[in-house]
Design a protein around this motif. Sequence first.
Motif, PDB file in Angstrom:
ATOM      1  N   GLU A   1       0.833  -1.203   0.000  1.00 31.17           N
ATOM      2  CA  GLU A   1       0.000   0.000   0.000  1.00 31.17           C
ATOM      3  C   GLU A   1       0.871   1.258   0.000  1.00 31.17           C
ATOM      4  O   GLU A   1       0.593   2.222  -0.714  1.00 31.17           O
ATOM      5  CB  GLU A   1      -0.919  -0.014   1.211  1.00 31.17           C
ATOM      6  CG  GLU A   1      -1.995   1.025   1.172  1.00 31.17           C
ATOM      7  CD  GLU A   1      -3.021   0.846   2.265  1.00 31.17           C
ATOM      8  OE1 GLU A   1      -4.061   1.510   2.180  1.00 31.17           O
ATOM      9  OE2 GLU A   1      -2.790   0.058   3.203  1.00 31.17           O
TER      10      GLU A   1
ATOM     11  N   ARG B   1       1.035   4.197  -2.859  1.00 30.38           N
ATOM     12  CA  ARG B   1       0.800   5.616  -2.538  1.00 30.38           C
ATOM     13  C   ARG B   1       1.925   6.476  -3.099  1.00 30.38           C
ATOM     14  O   ARG B   1       1.695   7.556  -3.629  1.00 30.38           O
ATOM     15  CB  ARG B   1       0.703   5.813  -1.025  1.00 30.38           C
ATOM     16  CG  ARG B   1      -0.706   5.821  -0.499  1.00 30.38           C
ATOM     17  CD  ARG B   1      -0.775   6.359   0.915  1.00 30.38           C
ATOM     18  NE  ARG B   1       0.284   5.825   1.768  1.00 30.38           N
ATOM     19  CZ  ARG B   1       0.143   4.802   2.608  1.00 30.38           C
ATOM     20  NH1 ARG B   1      -0.996   4.221   2.736  1.00 30.38           N
ATOM     21  NH2 ARG B   1       1.151   4.377   3.334  1.00 30.38           N
TER      22      ARG B   1
ATOM     23  N   PRO C   1       1.661   5.657  -7.801  1.00 29.87           N
ATOM     24  CA  PRO C   1       0.398   5.037  -8.201  1.00 29.87           C
ATOM     25  C   PRO C   1       0.470   4.269  -9.522  1.00 29.87           C
ATOM     26  O   PRO C   1      -0.305   3.341  -9.741  1.00 29.87           O
ATOM     27  CB  PRO C   1      -0.562   6.214  -8.322  1.00 29.87           C
ATOM     28  CG  PRO C   1       0.046   7.309  -7.519  1.00 29.87           C
ATOM     29  CD  PRO C   1       1.524   7.087  -7.575  1.00 29.87           C
TER      30      PRO C   1
ATOM     31  N   VAL D   1      -5.564   2.816  -6.063  1.00 28.04           N
ATOM     32  CA  VAL D   1      -6.545   3.890  -6.101  1.00 28.04           C
ATOM     33  C   VAL D   1      -6.927   4.119  -7.557  1.00 28.04           C
ATOM     34  O   VAL D   1      -6.037   4.257  -8.412  1.00 28.04           O
ATOM     35  CB  VAL D   1      -5.943   5.186  -5.502  1.00 28.04           C
ATOM     36  CG1 VAL D   1      -6.914   6.338  -5.612  1.00 28.04           C
ATOM     37  CG2 VAL D   1      -5.526   4.949  -4.080  1.00 28.04           C
TER      38      VAL D   1
ATOM     39  N   ASN E   1      -7.882   9.551  -7.971  1.00 23.78           N
ATOM     40  CA  ASN E   1      -6.591  10.173  -7.708  1.00 23.78           C
ATOM     41  C   ASN E   1      -6.562  11.595  -8.286  1.00 23.78           C
ATOM     42  O   ASN E   1      -6.071  12.508  -7.659  1.00 23.78           O
ATOM     43  CB  ASN E   1      -5.474   9.317  -8.301  1.00 23.78           C
ATOM     44  CG  ASN E   1      -4.107   9.716  -7.791  1.00 23.78           C
ATOM     45  OD1 ASN E   1      -3.988  10.429  -6.813  1.00 23.78           O
ATOM     46  ND2 ASN E   1      -3.080   9.243  -8.466  1.00 23.78           N
TER      47      ASN E   1
END
Length: 91
Positions: A40, A44, A47, A79, A84
């Motif tokens: 994760e 972040r 992306p 995401v 985003n």
Amino acid sequence: MSVNGTEVNGSVNGGAPRPWMQARGVGRPSTVAPFSPQIEAWLRESPALSGAEVLRRAREVGYQGGKSALYELVRRLRVPVSANHVANGVQ
């Protein structure tokens, strides 16, 4: 109630959930779950990071599981691009 038992009248059994309808913890423990926070964080930071690159990095830090499980986790954690852009003020 339907013939196959998927449709249940709520008045039967006081509307309580049926044991066969509740989620069970079946199967093997996940090999990828312990790596979820790290993956994760990578997503972040970058992306657009490819699944193959995430797999390579995960293997460097000790992941020994399969690529399908890891790719599925990446898919769930990633995401969506539109979300985003909205978060960054770009539309």
